[in-house]
Design a protein around this motif. Structure first.
Motif, PDB file in Angstrom:
ATOM      1  N   ASP A  53       0.725  -1.196  -0.192  1.00  0.00           N
ATOM      2  CA  ASP A  53      -0.031   0.026   0.019  1.00  0.00           C
ATOM      3  C   ASP A  53       0.847   0.999  -0.125  1.00  0.00           C
ATOM      4  OD1 ASP A  53       0.745   0.435   2.460  1.00  0.00           O
ATOM      5  OD2 ASP A  53      -0.556  -0.960   3.376  1.00  0.00           O
ATOM      6  N   VAL A  54       0.329   2.482  -0.079  1.00  0.00           N
ATOM      7  CA  VAL A  54       1.111   3.590  -0.177  1.00  0.00           C
ATOM      8  C   VAL A  54       1.941   3.722   1.021  1.00  0.00           C
ATOM      9  CG1 VAL A  54      -0.329   5.099  -1.745  1.00  0.00           C
ATOM     10  CG2 VAL A  54      -0.983   4.957   0.850  1.00  0.00           C
ATOM     11  N   THR A  59       6.790   5.168  -6.231  1.00  0.00           N
ATOM     12  CA  THR A  59       8.080   4.760  -7.291  1.00  0.00           C
ATOM     13  C   THR A  59       9.334   5.225  -6.825  1.00  0.00           C
ATOM     14  OG1 THR A  59       6.255   4.512  -9.096  1.00  0.00           O
ATOM     15  CG2 THR A  59       8.511   4.970  -9.829  1.00  0.00           C
ATOM     16  N   SER A  60       9.398   6.398  -6.273  1.00  0.00           N
ATOM     17  CA  SER A  60      10.548   6.966  -5.750  1.00  0.00           C
ATOM     18  C   SER A  60      11.187   6.013  -4.674  1.00  0.00           C
ATOM     19  CB  SER A  60      10.383   8.343  -5.233  1.00  0.00           C
ATOM     20  OG  SER A  60       9.693   8.368  -4.017  1.00  0.00           O
ATOM     21  N   PHE A  61      10.507   5.353  -4.003  1.00  0.00           N
ATOM     22  CA  PHE A  61      10.943   4.523  -2.920  1.00  0.00           C
ATOM     23  C   PHE A  61      11.648   3.319  -3.479  1.00  0.00           C
ATOM     24  CE2 PHE A  61      10.361   0.650  -0.822  1.00  0.00           C
ATOM     25  CZ  PHE A  61      10.953   0.279   0.466  1.00  0.00           C
ATOM     26  N   PRO A  91       5.086   8.205 -12.010  1.00  0.00           N
ATOM     27  CA  PRO A  91       5.945   9.007 -10.862  1.00  0.00           C
ATOM     28  C   PRO A  91       5.002   9.112  -9.773  1.00  0.00           C
ATOM     29  CG  PRO A  91       4.830  10.268 -12.793  1.00  0.00           C
ATOM     30  CD  PRO A  91       4.544   8.820 -13.091  1.00  0.00           C
ATOM     31  N   ASP A  92       5.883   9.592  -8.441  1.00  0.00           N
ATOM     32  CA  ASP A  92       5.178   9.640  -7.373  1.00  0.00           C
ATOM     33  C   ASP A  92       4.122  10.760  -7.635  1.00  0.00           C
ATOM     34  OD1 ASP A  92       7.427   8.335  -6.471  1.00  0.00           O
ATOM     35  OD2 ASP A  92       7.345   9.208  -4.489  1.00  0.00           O
ATOM     36  N   MET A  93       4.352  11.877  -8.212  1.00  0.00           N
ATOM     37  CA  MET A  93       3.234  12.824  -8.581  1.00  0.00           C
ATOM     38  C   MET A  93       3.684  13.471  -9.950  1.00  0.00           C
ATOM     39  SD  MET A  93       4.521  15.433  -5.504  1.00  0.00           S
ATOM     40  CE  MET A  93       5.467  14.289  -4.559  1.00  0.00           C
ATOM     41  N   MET A 150       3.607  -0.400 -10.735  1.00  0.00           N
ATOM     42  CA  MET A 150       2.053  -0.541 -11.487  1.00  0.00           C
ATOM     43  C   MET A 150       0.866  -0.739 -10.736  1.00  0.00           C
ATOM     44  SD  MET A 150       3.495   0.194 -14.591  1.00  0.00           S
ATOM     45  CE  MET A 150       2.054  -0.254 -15.635  1.00  0.00           C
ATOM     46  N   SER A 151       1.299  -1.157  -9.628  1.00  0.00           N
ATOM     47  CA  SER A 151       0.037  -1.681  -8.909  1.00  0.00           C
ATOM     48  C   SER A 151      -0.832  -0.539  -8.272  1.00  0.00           C
ATOM     49  CB  SER A 151       0.448  -2.483  -7.578  1.00  0.00           C
ATOM     50  OG  SER A 151       1.236  -1.328  -6.797  1.00  0.00           O
TER      51      SER A 151
END
Ligand code: UT7
Length: 337
Positions: A53-54, A59-61, A91-93, A150-151
């Protein structure tokens, strides 16, 4: 490619990260109308990894973990990194770029960088871009990372798509070498935006900014007409891979490995067949990770390198096909012992 370049770009380090949580095919049998048998025979996938989960990160992680692996295994200090390119469609954002977040996370205080959006061809496009920075002579250490969560854009009610994708990041460190017989030798890269309708995510951008309506219409998840993409993917990937071999006078015996984007085992097999490459010379890990979009090709490179299956001087053909359409092939001579 220009013959004028002073430096050749070579791979001097690799790194990867996959999350701990495994979703096997049995999991999907419980949530949609599918079977392990269908998934294995139609795609070659047995399991994939996802960030739960978040709270586990975005993605940056994933990209930061891969970057840290590169730094650690090459004994490089973050201050030495000149540029970071992150290939991603998750991207994260929208901004700031994921590359900025990775830069901050690893403390690469002398780096610039950016994200590159080319879906499943993202790593190839970013790799060529990173190599061009090195070839210019202005940059000495460039990190190129393919990373996708992708999730975060998969509809887990859509059996056509949810079984295909996983989360991962992997990448390389590029440096200059005066030895032109190793590193990037050639690339053929293409885009064709007329393919936009069969593979996309329509919601969230400037065309369809997020609204209750776009959410209700399920526009923030992957849409793919699998059959339509399948046909062009086989032809596109096989054609450019064959073309790059011809252009560089390579026979299938010369090629140590085909390194294909891992979208579907049947597409991989068809590409290898067209190139006359034996199955044992094709990098495959789709069974373990599914389609991780920009991460598939570097994930193969890292695994095969760390397993001792590739050595310095090996001739590799990297090939990908993805949304856009985007596709291409890269001829790379491995440069690490
Ligand atoms: O990575 C970026 C580029 N993307 C690709 O390269 C993906 C390209 N496409 C593919 O890999 C394949 O088209 C898929 C794996 C997505 C689908 O395989 P396919 O053999 O093309 O299946 P299909 O879409 O033609 O569907 C065949 C049947 C359909 O049923 P009917 O209409 O024949 O009754 C589907 O509804 O299989 C059905 N189906 C499923 N059945 C069980 C679709 N998904 C599933 C599923 N489980 N998960």
């Amino acid at each position: 490619m220009s013959n004028k370049k002073v430096f050749n770009a070579v791979v001097t380090g690799v790194g990867m990260y996959v999350p701990d949580t495994i979703l096997d095919n049995a999991y999907f049998e419980k949530i949609v109308d599918t079977s392990d048998e269908w998934i294995r025979t139609r795609t070659g996938i047995r399991e994939r990894r996802i960030l739960k989960d978040v709270k586990e990160g975005a993605t940056s992680f994933l990209a930061t973990k891969a970057a840290e692996d590169i730094l650690k295994t090459t004994n490089t200090s973050p201050e030495e990194i000149d540029a970071i390119i992150v290939a991603t469609v998750t991207p994260d954002m929208f901004f700031p770029a994921t590359a900025c977040l990775v830069q901050d996370n690893i403390g690469a205080k002398n780096a610039w960088g950016f994200d590159l959006s080319a879906a499943c061809s993202g790593f190839l496009f970013a790799f060529q871009t990173g190599c061009s920075l090195i070839e210019s002579g202005r940059y000495k250490k460039v990190m190129v990372i393919g990373a996708d969560k992708m999730s975060s854009i998969v509809d887990y009610k859509d059996r056509n798509n949810c079984i295909l994708f996983g989360d991962a990041a992997a990448g390389v460190l590029l440096e200059p070498s005066e030895d032109s017989s190793i590193g990037l030798q050639d690339s053929i890269l293409r885009v064709d935006g007329s393919g936009r309708e069969v593979l996309n995510m329509k919601g969230g951008g400037s065309l369809n900014p997020p609204t209750h309506e776009t959410v209700d219409k399920n526009m923030h998840v992957i849409y793919q007409d699998g059959k339509a993409v399948y046909k062009v993917a086989v032809k596109g990937m096989a054609d450019v891979s064959y073309e790059i071999m011809q252009k560089n006078n390579l026979t299938s015996d010369d090629v140590a490995y085909l390194v294909p984007h891992q979208a579907n085992l049947r597409i991989i097999d068809a590409t290898a067949e067209r190139m006359g490459i034996d199955r044992n010379k094709v990098m495959i890990n789709i069974d373990k990770f599914g389609n991780t979009t920009a991460a598939t090709i570097p994930l193969c490179l890292v695994e095969y390198y760390r397993d001792g299956k590739i050595k310095k001087g090996d001739k590799l053909i990297l090939a990908a096909f993805g949304a856009g359409f985007t596709w291409g092939s890269i001829y790379l001579v491995w440069s690490m012992d």
